[in-house]
Design a protein around this motif. Structure first.
Motif, PDB file in Angstrom:
ATOM      1  N   VAL A 104      15.363 -12.742 -14.733  1.00 37.26           N
ATOM      2  CA  VAL A 104      15.108 -14.059 -14.406  1.00 37.26           C
ATOM      3  C   VAL A 104      15.913 -14.726 -15.943  1.00 37.26           C
ATOM      4  O   VAL A 104      15.310 -14.420 -16.864  1.00 37.26           O
ATOM      5  CB  VAL A 104      13.773 -14.413 -14.235  1.00 37.26           C
ATOM      6  N   LYS A 106      15.373 -17.511 -17.182  1.00 36.88           N
ATOM      7  CA  LYS A 106      14.475 -18.320 -18.115  1.00 36.88           C
ATOM      8  C   LYS A 106      13.811 -17.342 -18.954  1.00 36.88           C
ATOM      9  O   LYS A 106      12.921 -17.581 -19.929  1.00 36.88           O
ATOM     10  CB  LYS A 106      13.254 -19.266 -17.320  1.00 36.88           C
ATOM     11  N   VAL A 107      13.715 -15.956 -18.601  1.00 41.06           N
ATOM     12  CA  VAL A 107      13.279 -15.075 -19.317  1.00 41.06           C
ATOM     13  C   VAL A 107      14.370 -14.414 -20.229  1.00 41.06           C
ATOM     14  O   VAL A 107      14.023 -14.419 -21.593  1.00 41.06           O
ATOM     15  CB  VAL A 107      12.618 -13.818 -18.510  1.00 41.06           C
ATOM     16  N   GLY A 282       1.751  -8.864 -15.166  1.00 43.96           N
ATOM     17  CA  GLY A 282       2.615  -9.857 -15.532  1.00 43.96           C
ATOM     18  C   GLY A 282       3.968  -9.741 -16.293  1.00 43.96           C
ATOM     19  O   GLY A 282       4.953  -9.902 -15.958  1.00 43.96           O
ATOM     20  N   SER A 283       3.629  -8.723 -17.010  1.00 42.71           N
ATOM     21  CA  SER A 283       4.845  -8.353 -18.103  1.00 42.71           C
ATOM     22  C   SER A 283       5.902  -7.204 -17.508  1.00 42.71           C
ATOM     23  O   SER A 283       7.017  -7.542 -17.544  1.00 42.71           O
ATOM     24  CB  SER A 283       4.513  -7.761 -19.411  1.00 42.71           C
ATOM     25  N   GLY A 286       7.428  -9.484 -13.786  1.00 47.18           N
ATOM     26  CA  GLY A 286       8.232 -10.691 -14.323  1.00 47.18           C
ATOM     27  C   GLY A 286       9.209 -10.565 -15.223  1.00 47.18           C
ATOM     28  O   GLY A 286       9.865 -11.522 -15.655  1.00 47.18           O
ATOM     29  N   TYR A 287       9.233  -9.223 -15.856  1.00 51.51           N
ATOM     30  CA  TYR A 287      10.428  -9.090 -16.966  1.00 51.51           C
ATOM     31  C   TYR A 287      11.893  -8.516 -16.210  1.00 51.51           C
ATOM     32  O   TYR A 287      12.618  -9.616 -16.227  1.00 51.51           O
ATOM     33  CB  TYR A 287       9.992  -8.210 -18.029  1.00 51.51           C
ATOM     34  N   GLN A 319       1.488 -12.825  -6.142  1.00 56.12           N
ATOM     35  CA  GLN A 319       1.912 -13.913  -6.614  1.00 56.12           C
ATOM     36  C   GLN A 319       3.213 -14.048  -7.142  1.00 56.12           C
ATOM     37  O   GLN A 319       3.754 -15.276  -7.215  1.00 56.12           O
ATOM     38  CB  GLN A 319       0.755 -14.337  -7.626  1.00 56.12           C
ATOM     39  N   ILE A 320       3.994 -13.067  -7.293  1.00 57.34           N
ATOM     40  CA  ILE A 320       5.365 -12.951  -7.684  1.00 57.34           C
ATOM     41  C   ILE A 320       6.084 -13.816  -6.784  1.00 57.34           C
ATOM     42  O   ILE A 320       6.143 -13.292  -5.629  1.00 57.34           O
ATOM     43  CB  ILE A 320       5.816 -11.434  -7.926  1.00 57.34           C
ATOM     44  N   THR A 330      11.394 -18.908  -9.627  1.00 64.73           N
ATOM     45  CA  THR A 330      11.687 -17.367  -9.381  1.00 64.73           C
ATOM     46  C   THR A 330      10.749 -16.894 -10.277  1.00 64.73           C
ATOM     47  O   THR A 330      10.830 -17.268 -11.707  1.00 64.73           O
ATOM     48  CB  THR A 330      12.963 -17.062  -9.378  1.00 64.73           C
ATOM     49  N   THR A 331      10.127 -15.871 -10.297  1.00 66.41           N
ATOM     50  CA  THR A 331       9.272 -15.278 -11.160  1.00 66.41           C
ATOM     51  C   THR A 331       9.824 -13.512 -11.478  1.00 66.41           C
ATOM     52  O   THR A 331       9.488 -12.860 -12.318  1.00 66.41           O
ATOM     53  CB  THR A 331       7.632 -15.259 -11.186  1.00 66.41           C
ATOM     54  N   SER A 332      10.691 -13.180 -10.420  1.00 70.06           N
ATOM     55  CA  SER A 332      11.157 -11.848 -10.581  1.00 70.06           C
ATOM     56  C   SER A 332      12.337 -11.887  -9.659  1.00 70.06           C
ATOM     57  O   SER A 332      12.530 -12.465  -8.645  1.00 70.06           O
ATOM     58  CB  SER A 332      10.306 -10.963  -9.731  1.00 70.06           C
TER      59      SER A 332
END
Length: 491
Positions: A104, A106-107, A282-283, A286-287, A319-320, A330-332
């Motif tokens: 992603v 933003k990551v 989460g890590s 979402g990474y 929740q992803i 987007t988170t993944s």
């Protein structure tokens, strides 16, 4: 934000001997946007003649050029220039990482500069702190010295999951040591290496110090076997690393191998399960969609807390938000390529067939009809002997494994051919250290994933040979030489 285009100055050429040269063949490689499966760039594909030319340029630059004969401090000035230019192109490298690998944006955007610029700054500083020549008293009382000299021509083979950062932590110490390099990126993610070649050209390195060409795996093997290459540094799968080690061993070439992992997270009985799940889920999801060699994919918990951990991780997985890596919502993102997605699908099916409980998701998302997406997946009731607990999946799949006590958890954590990373969750610092010292892994974090290239990174067992980052990462590109003078010590 829509995905930007990948702008390369010389996509159909190779950087060899300080020049952008025409390839020997007309073969090309299409680079795909892994979220859309659209071609975003087409680059030249090297043949055997191109590879031999690149190695010859690096060999000549090492044997006859000025770079190995400069002082480390002089080379450090060039590393600082690289750091400045890499940091200035932070967003460009981040966008390429998102397009090719699926992280992603933003990551990627705040992380990439930390990785690549920092690597060159750390090793630039090491030119002043590392002792390249040390006086010693010899066993006979004579004046002795231990000196460090560059290992020679280095083949730098970079994978597709984190190409810019992994390139930086190989090339920066190699250049500081005085080596010359031939960089061969993954055919799925070549743009970071080509952008790096553009910077090398702008900075004005002596010809042949940095050479970059894109090639498929067959020609890569010719790079490994070329007798003019003194060392191979490789990051990738254990299977590929095994092949490289066997080829290098035939001529005793130096190697650094950073390979696969099946890393455990041990949640001890005094730690809050939901807090551990938030940190791990989460890590992980979402990474980089689980496309990280040191991912903590085996979650070993007290049997009494197994169901709570499965429920907590499943809630996080639900929740992803899967989608375009450049969409702020987007988170993944997707997996990097179709071959990898197919592998993840097969591994999930294997887990179900062997009796693990598929707690959530575990398929291609039905609402996304293009791109290499796969849903975040959680398995419960996993036996440590199952395939999904023993083989690297390299995708968004977590396995929860129940343990009867701390000793059993440690045994299961070590019961794997890999040994790259681990984490111990406990509120007791002394207990964390005691357990950490019993784990056969190159890194152990406390209460979370805590790898550190500033200290050193690498694995035990089949997770690799050698270390990257820190002082050990520099030593990997140096040969130690003993010189004993015909003079008394200190005389």
């Amino acid at each position: 934000m829509t995905a930007p285009t990948i702008a390369l100055k010389h996509p159909r050429r190779f950087y060899i001997g300080g020049e952008w040269v025409e390839p020997a063949t007309q073969d090309t490689i299409d680079v795909l946007n892994c979220a859309t499966e659209e071609v975003v760039a087409t680059v030249a594909k090297a043949g055997s003649e191109d590879m031999r030319r690149a190695v010859a340029a690096a060999r000549d630059a090492f044997d006859n050029g000025p770079w190995p004969r400069m002082t480390p401090q002089e080379r450090a000035v060039v590393l600082e220039k690289f750091a400045e230019r890499l940091e200035a192109l932070n967003d460009t490298f981040a966008a390429g990482w998102s397009i090719e690998s699926g992280i992603v944006y933003k990551v990627a955007q705040p992380r990439i500069g930390q990785f690549i610029g920092q690597a060159f700054r750390v090793y630039s500083a090491m030119a002043h702190s590392f002792q390249f020549s040390e006086p010693h008293r010899s066993m006979t009382g004579h004046q002795g010295y231990r000196v460090y000299e560059p290992v020679g021509v280095v083949a730098v083979i970079v994978p597709w999951n984190g190409p810019a950062a992994l390139l930086a932590y190989k090339v920066a110490p190699a250049l500081l040591a005085g080596c010359t390099v031939v960089i061969k990126p993954s055919p799925e993610a070549p743009t970071s290496a080509l952008l790096f070649a553009e910077l090398a050209d702008e900075i004005g390195l002596p010809p042949g110090v940095v050479n970059v060409l894109t090639a498929d795996r067959d020609v890569s093997e010719e790079l490994v076997t070329n007798p003019a290459v003194d060392k191979i540094t490789f990051t990738g799968s254990t299977a590929a690393g095994r092949r490289i080690a066997s080829l290098a061993g035939d001529r005793i070439a130096r190697i650094t191998l950073e390979l696969g992992g099946k890393s455990p997270a041990l949640v001890l009985d005094d730690y809050d399960v939901e807090a551990a799940a938030r940190t791990l889920g989460g890590s992980y999801f979402g990474y980089m969609t689980g496309q990280v060699c040191h991912s903590l994919t085996r979650i070993i918990v007290p049997r009494a807390k197994h169901d709570r951990m499965v429920e907590a991780l499943s809630a996080i997985a639900q929740q992803i938000v899967l989608g375009d890596p450049f969409d702020p919502a987007t988170t993944s993102g997707p997996l990097a390529n179709g071959r990898q997605r197919d592998h993840v699908e097969r591994m999930v099916a294997q887990g179900v067939a062997e009796g693990a409980k598929l707690a959530t998701r575990g398929r291609r998302p039905p609402h996304i009809n293009r791109g290499f997406f796969f849903e975040p997946t959680v398995f419960g009731n996993v036996d440590n002997a199952m395939t999904i607990a023993q083989q690297e999946i390299f995708g968004p799949v977590l396995s929860v494994i129940p343990a009867d006590d701390e000793a059993a958890a440690i045994r299961m954590a070590n019961d794997t051919p890999f040994g790259l990373n681990a984490t111990v969750f406990t509120d007791d610092h002394d207990r964390a250290m005691r357990v950490a010292r019993q784990l056969r892994t190159g890194t152990v974090g406390h209460n979370g994933p805590r790898t550190d290239f500033g200290i050193g990174f690498g694995g035990f067992k089949q997770s690799g040979i050698g270390r990257e980052g820190g002082t050990e990462g520099l030593l990997a590109f140096l040969e130690s030489k003993t010189i004993v003078m015909d003079a008394p010590f200190g005389g």
